[in-house]
Scaffold this active site. Sequence first.
Site, PDB file in Angstrom:
ATOM      1  N   GLU A  93       0.789  -0.924  -0.044  1.00 44.07           N
ATOM      2  CA  GLU A  93       0.116   0.060   0.060  1.00 44.07           C
ATOM      3  C   GLU A  93       1.067   1.323  -0.097  1.00 44.07           C
ATOM      4  OE1 GLU A  93      -3.101   2.265   3.330  1.00 44.07           O
ATOM      5  OE2 GLU A  93      -1.620   0.360   3.701  1.00 44.07           O
ATOM      6  N   ASP A 196      12.984  -3.667  14.232  1.00 43.86           N
ATOM      7  CA  ASP A 196      13.878  -2.789  13.509  1.00 43.86           C
ATOM      8  C   ASP A 196      13.564  -1.423  13.614  1.00 43.86           C
ATOM      9  OD1 ASP A 196      16.331  -1.737  12.510  1.00 43.86           O
ATOM     10  OD2 ASP A 196      15.922  -2.413  10.486  1.00 43.86           O
TER      11      ASP A 196
END
Length: 289
Positions: A93, A196
């Site tokens: 997206e 992360d």
Amino acid sequence: MLWSKVEKAICEATEQNFSIESRHSLGGGSISDAYCIRGINKAFFVKTNSADRYEMFIAEFQGLQEIHKTKTIRVPQPICHQVASSHSFLVLEYISLQSLSPKSQPLMGEQLAKLHKNLSDNKHFGWHRDNTIGSTPQINTWKDNWIDFFTNCRLRFQFDLARKKGKSFKGEDELYDVISEFFQDYNPEPSLLHGDLWGGNASADDSDQPVIYDPATYYGDRETDLAFTELFGGFTSSFYKTYDKTYPIDPGYSKRKELYNLYHILNHYNLFGGSYASQAQSIISQCLK
């Protein structure tokens, strides 16, 4: 060849017609090339890399899926992935991103806490597949014990990579001997992690809703996500206050966060070299005090 395959993969995944009318390159990526492609009333974010990096894209796709399913914090919805000749690609997206604002910072703290608090039936540490942290392999072998997982799948793996580059760190063996001392009064549950989470992987959409992306997903101690948010900055005190209000932080976190960030500093040394070696050595010395 590549872009016609991207078009076809999007059509198959969305079950709607899509034709690329414009494509422009996006900056910011150091591992993959990134593009925004647009058609009639539709836009997608596309990462491309060589075909031998396809597994990295599959892991990212599945990590985004897993976070998306929790309905706690927004991630780009994964659309499709495929190999096209010498290339691989990942389609997500497209979200118009902006910096975290005074409004989105505390909201992100609350939503990240809800992600971490959304405990599944899983009682193990790791994930069903390995993935990457940056471009470094990240080992996610399932373990019943968090100390075992963090010691061997995180720290030892990075120390071994450093040795292959000719670098040894003083105190490595002694560090393994004392890791259990950091967990004497703390027994973490396996939370679904971004993995992360630094400032470069967190933004807001045009409605000021927080968005996280580029995950290195696995199930582990939620404090590892929190620790990394502190390493390079980008998060305000309101972020941590609302996180703590939603899912109280253990008092021992302040002691463990340096240990957790050693993993990322070692990874940065293995990726980039330079002063990260002395920073890693400093953290080891601090942890051994």
